[in-house]
Design an enzyme around this catalytic site. Structure first.
Site, PDB file in Angstrom:
ATOM      1  N   GLY A 119      50.187  64.912  67.009  1.00 56.97           N
ATOM      2  CA  GLY A 119      49.087  63.977  67.094  1.00 56.97           C
ATOM      3  C   GLY A 119      49.298  62.827  68.056  1.00 56.97           C
ATOM      4  N   CYS A 120      50.455  62.733  68.637  1.00 53.66           N
ATOM      5  CA  CYS A 120      50.728  61.667  69.600  1.00 53.66           C
ATOM      6  C   CYS A 120      50.395  62.159  71.003  1.00 53.66           C
ATOM      7  CB  CYS A 120      52.197  61.260  69.578  1.00 53.66           C
ATOM      8  SG  CYS A 120      52.685  60.350  68.119  1.00 53.66           S
ATOM      9  N   GLN A 121      49.793  61.296  71.806  1.00 49.71           N
ATOM     10  CA  GLN A 121      49.585  61.647  73.209  1.00 49.71           C
ATOM     11  C   GLN A 121      50.917  61.664  73.940  1.00 49.71           C
ATOM     12  OE1 GLN A 121      46.383  59.013  74.618  1.00 49.71           O
ATOM     13  NE2 GLN A 121      45.639  60.826  75.671  1.00 49.71           N
ATOM     14  N   SER A 122      51.760  60.716  73.589  1.00 49.81           N
ATOM     15  CA  SER A 122      53.112  60.693  74.136  1.00 49.81           C
ATOM     16  C   SER A 122      53.969  61.623  73.292  1.00 49.81           C
ATOM     17  CB  SER A 122      53.700  59.289  74.052  1.00 49.81           C
ATOM     18  OG  SER A 122      52.881  58.363  74.703  1.00 49.81           O
TER      19      SER A 122
END
Length: 109
Positions: free
Chosen positions: A50-53
């Site tokens: 769920g993290c873009q990074s």
């Protein structure tokens, strides 16, 4: 120091910073001070969804029942946020972690 005391310490530290730019700089400093993550924890199973990074997180139980977290990110600000969370929650007991409020994140500004 327990989780609440660590949170209060961070709030005090960030409250002393006059601007959001100074807070971002402090976050980046926290991230740069994170110890290197062992290579085996860059595996897909340790990646936070769920993290873009990219963020990798591993929790390991300690003999006394506390939990030690190790983590890394490929983005400077996110790495700083990860370092901040590790500073608060790593080496705390699971029940203390689960019962702790996350209000401190808002309080940090």
């Amino acid at each position: 120091m327990d989780v609440d005391e660590r949170q209060a310490e961070l709030i005090k530290e960030f409250s002393a910073l006059p601007s959001w730019e100074d807070r971002y700089k402090r976050l980046i400093e926290f991230g740069k001070k994170l110890p290197p993550l062992p290579k085996e924890y860059y595996a897909e199973k340790f990646k936070v969804r769920g993290c873009q990074s990219s963020v990798w997180l591993h929790a390991e139980p300690m003999p006394d029942g506390r939990v030690r977290f190790v983590a890394d990110s490929d983005a400077l600000i996110v790495k700083g946020l990860v370092a901040l969370l590790l500073r608060v929650y790593s080496e705390a007991k699971p029940d203390e972690i689960l019962s702790a409020s996350t209000q401190f994140l808002k309080d940090l500004g």
